[in-house]
Design a protein around this motif. Structure first.
Motif, PDB file in Angstrom:
ATOM      1  N   UNK A 126       0.825  -1.198   0.000  1.00 21.22           N
ATOM      2  CA  UNK A 126       0.000   0.000   0.000  1.00 21.22           C
ATOM      3  C   UNK A 126       0.867   1.259   0.000  1.00 21.22           C
ATOM      4  N   UNK A 127       1.980   1.222   0.718  1.00 20.12           N
ATOM      5  CA  UNK A 127       2.894   2.362   0.701  1.00 20.12           C
ATOM      6  C   UNK A 127       3.451   2.623  -0.685  1.00 20.12           C
ATOM      7  N   UNK A 155      -7.929  -4.307  11.352  1.00 20.25           N
ATOM      8  CA  UNK A 155      -8.410  -3.005  10.887  1.00 20.25           C
ATOM      9  C   UNK A 155      -7.688  -2.478   9.651  1.00 20.25           C
ATOM     10  N   UNK A 156      -6.386  -2.730   9.526  1.00 24.65           N
ATOM     11  CA  UNK A 156      -5.618  -2.100   8.449  1.00 24.65           C
ATOM     12  C   UNK A 156      -6.115  -2.402   7.036  1.00 24.65           C
ATOM     13  N   UNK A 157      -6.555  -3.624   6.712  1.00 22.12           N
ATOM     14  CA  UNK A 157      -7.096  -3.818   5.357  1.00 22.12           C
ATOM     15  C   UNK A 157      -8.280  -2.892   5.068  1.00 22.12           C
ATOM     16  N   UNK A 189      -7.509  -8.838  -0.837  1.00 21.61           N
ATOM     17  CA  UNK A 189      -6.919 -10.175  -0.895  1.00 21.61           C
ATOM     18  C   UNK A 189      -6.019 -10.430   0.312  1.00 21.61           C
ATOM     19  N   UNK A 190      -5.176  -9.463   0.640  1.00 20.32           N
ATOM     20  CA  UNK A 190      -4.300  -9.646   1.799  1.00 20.32           C
ATOM     21  C   UNK A 190      -5.132  -9.655   3.084  1.00 20.32           C
ATOM     22  N   UNK A 191      -6.191  -8.841   3.143  1.00 23.14           N
ATOM     23  CA  UNK A 191      -7.074  -8.848   4.313  1.00 23.14           C
ATOM     24  C   UNK A 191      -7.729 -10.204   4.519  1.00 23.14           C
ATOM     25  N   UNK A 192      -8.177 -10.829   3.437  1.00 18.09           N
ATOM     26  CA  UNK A 192      -8.781 -12.163   3.538  1.00 18.09           C
ATOM     27  C   UNK A 192      -7.766 -13.163   4.077  1.00 18.09           C
ATOM     28  N   UNK A 193      -6.528 -13.070   3.589  1.00 18.37           N
ATOM     29  CA  UNK A 193      -5.508 -14.017   4.063  1.00 18.37           C
ATOM     30  C   UNK A 193      -5.147 -13.772   5.525  1.00 18.37           C
ATOM     31  N   UNK A 220      -9.202   4.341   2.301  1.00 20.20           N
ATOM     32  CA  UNK A 220      -8.373   5.391   1.702  1.00 20.20           C
ATOM     33  C   UNK A 220      -8.406   5.324   0.177  1.00 20.20           C
ATOM     34  N   UNK A 221      -8.410   4.109  -0.375  1.00 14.93           N
ATOM     35  CA  UNK A 221      -8.487   3.979  -1.843  1.00 14.93           C
ATOM     36  C   UNK A 221      -9.861   4.396  -2.362  1.00 14.93           C
TER      37      UNK A 221
END
Length: 139
Positions: free
Chosen positions: A42-43, A120-122, A74-78, A128-129
């Motif tokens: 994301x960065x 929370x981060x995902x 996708x990363x949030x699901x994982x 933000x997107x």
């Protein structure tokens, strides 16, 4: 349907403890690695998005937010899959009655709060997107 961990009947208690602890540690490391992938990806995407000009890169102005949301999803699901596996291992640990030996994880309230960032981060990055795609965040 959730998969239940099967405990081998022949393992002594400490061997079973070590096996479950090893599985739990593996899942915890997966959460850590996936969280790092999320933050790094994301960065990089936000940095690239910030360098775009609307006139020359019109399709990328909309493409980056869509790709960023997809990566966060996708990363949030994982991450949630690894956290779910950790809970299943913890349930197998309790079901085997191994808490009488020692606890698998810290028992304070802060132990559960440690997962808040991973959960929370995902959603934060996805939001933000969405803001970037709707024009609230200008490049």
């Amino acid at each position: 349907m959730k998969e239940q961990l099967q405990q081998p009947a022949s393992l002594p208690d400490w061997d079973l403890y070590h096996a479950l602890r090893e599985q739990w540690t593996h899942e915890d490391n997966l959460v850590n690695h996936r969280l790092m992938w999320l933050i790094l990806s994301q960065g990089l995407l936000f940095t690239a998005y910030g360098t775009l000009t609307f006139d020359k890169h019109r399709w990328l102005i909309f493409g980056f937010p869509l790709f960023g949301m997809a990566v966060a999803g996708v990363i949030g699901i994982s991450i949630f899959a690894a956290l779910d596996s950790s809970r299943a291992i913890e349930a197998a640990y309790r079901q085997a009655g191994l808490e009488r030996l020692c606890h698998l994880t810290p028992q304070s309230g802060s132990a559960h709060r440690g997962n808040w960032a991973a959960k929370a981060l995902p959603f934060v990055f996805g939001t933000l997107w969405v803001l970037a795609a709707t024009g609230f965040i200008q490049s």
